[in-house]
Scaffold this motif. Structure first.
Motif, mmCIF file in Angstrom:
data_model
loop_
_atom_site.group_PDB
_atom_site.id
_atom_site.type_symbol
_atom_site.label_atom_id
_atom_site.label_comp_id
_atom_site.label_asym_id
_atom_site.label_seq_id
_atom_site.Cartn_x
_atom_site.Cartn_y
_atom_site.Cartn_z
ATOM 1 N N LYS A 7 0.841 -1.188 0.000
ATOM 2 C CA LYS A 7 0.000 0.000 0.000
ATOM 3 C C LYS A 7 0.876 1.237 0.000
ATOM 4 C CE LYS A 7 -4.182 -1.484 2.341
ATOM 5 N NZ LYS A 7 -5.059 -1.236 3.488
ATOM 6 N N LYS A 8 0.417 2.227 -0.707
ATOM 7 C CA LYS A 8 1.134 3.498 -0.725
ATOM 8 C C LYS A 8 0.791 4.240 0.561
ATOM 9 C CE LYS A 8 2.013 7.499 -3.585
ATOM 10 N NZ LYS A 8 1.644 8.250 -4.778
ATOM 11 N N SER A 9 1.802 4.803 1.221
ATOM 12 C CA SER A 9 1.548 5.510 2.468
ATOM 13 C C SER A 9 0.755 6.785 2.184
ATOM 14 C CB SER A 9 2.859 5.854 3.173
ATOM 15 O OG SER A 9 3.615 6.733 2.380
ATOM 16 N N LYS A 10 -0.177 7.043 3.081
ATOM 17 C CA LYS A 10 -1.051 8.197 2.916
ATOM 18 C C LYS A 10 -0.325 9.453 3.378
ATOM 19 C CE LYS A 10 -5.589 9.879 4.208
ATOM 20 N NZ LYS A 10 -6.776 9.638 5.040
ATOM 21 N N GLU A 11 -0.392 10.490 2.574
ATOM 22 C CA GLU A 11 0.244 11.753 2.937
ATOM 23 C C GLU A 11 -0.652 12.478 3.926
ATOM 24 O OE1 GLU A 11 1.302 14.147 -0.393
ATOM 25 O OE2 GLU A 11 2.490 12.571 -1.313
ATOM 26 N N THR A 12 -0.070 12.869 5.040
ATOM 27 C CA THR A 12 -0.831 13.571 6.062
ATOM 28 C C THR A 12 -0.237 14.947 6.290
ATOM 29 O OG1 THR A 12 0.558 12.648 7.808
ATOM 30 C CG2 THR A 12 -1.445 11.433 7.252
ATOM 31 N N GLN A 18 3.039 18.852 3.592
ATOM 32 C CA GLN A 18 3.198 17.910 2.477
ATOM 33 C C GLN A 18 4.237 18.414 1.476
ATOM 34 O OE1 GLN A 18 -0.609 17.143 0.765
ATOM 35 N NE2 GLN A 18 -1.421 16.195 2.629
#
Length: 114
Positions: A7-12, A18
């Motif tokens: 899974k691609k890590s979610k940008e927070t 960002q």
């Protein structure tokens, strides 16, 4: 069966955070933290070539971060407190910090009769 793969890590974070996470300085900061955890204590520990390389890499990255932040302070102390027999000669606009200063200081500490 579900999908297989990473899974691609979610940008927070906010858009500014960002944006910062995609910059060179963010990766330099992360690398400084990683290296700092394994840095030897230069005043006491025995420093082999690998330890000097770690210290040199860390100091170089700190210098690059300082260059990015455009730290404008007086640099006269580099020349005022520099001993005439200590190598290397200080530079007014260095890119990073030189590990040879630590090497010479350790040499002077180990052999005070120089």
């Amino acid at each position: 069966m579900g999908k297989k793969g990473k899974k691609k890590s979610k940008e927070t974070g906010t858009p500014d955070v960002q944006k910062f996470k995609k910059t060179r300085e963010f990766w330099l900061l992360k690398e400084c933290v990683t290296i700092q955890e394994s840095l030897p204590f230069v005043a006491m520990d025995v420093l082999d070539d690998l330890a000097f390389m770690k210290v040199a890499r860390f100091l170089n990255m700190v210098g690059l971060l300082a260059e990015h932040l455009q730290i404008n302070t007086k640099k006269d102390y580099r020349f005022n407190y520099h001993h005439k027999y200590l190598a290397p000669t200080p530079q007014f606009f260095p890119f990073g910090y030189d590990v040879d200063v630590i090497r010479q200081a350790r040499l002077g500490q180990e052999k005070p009769g120089i």
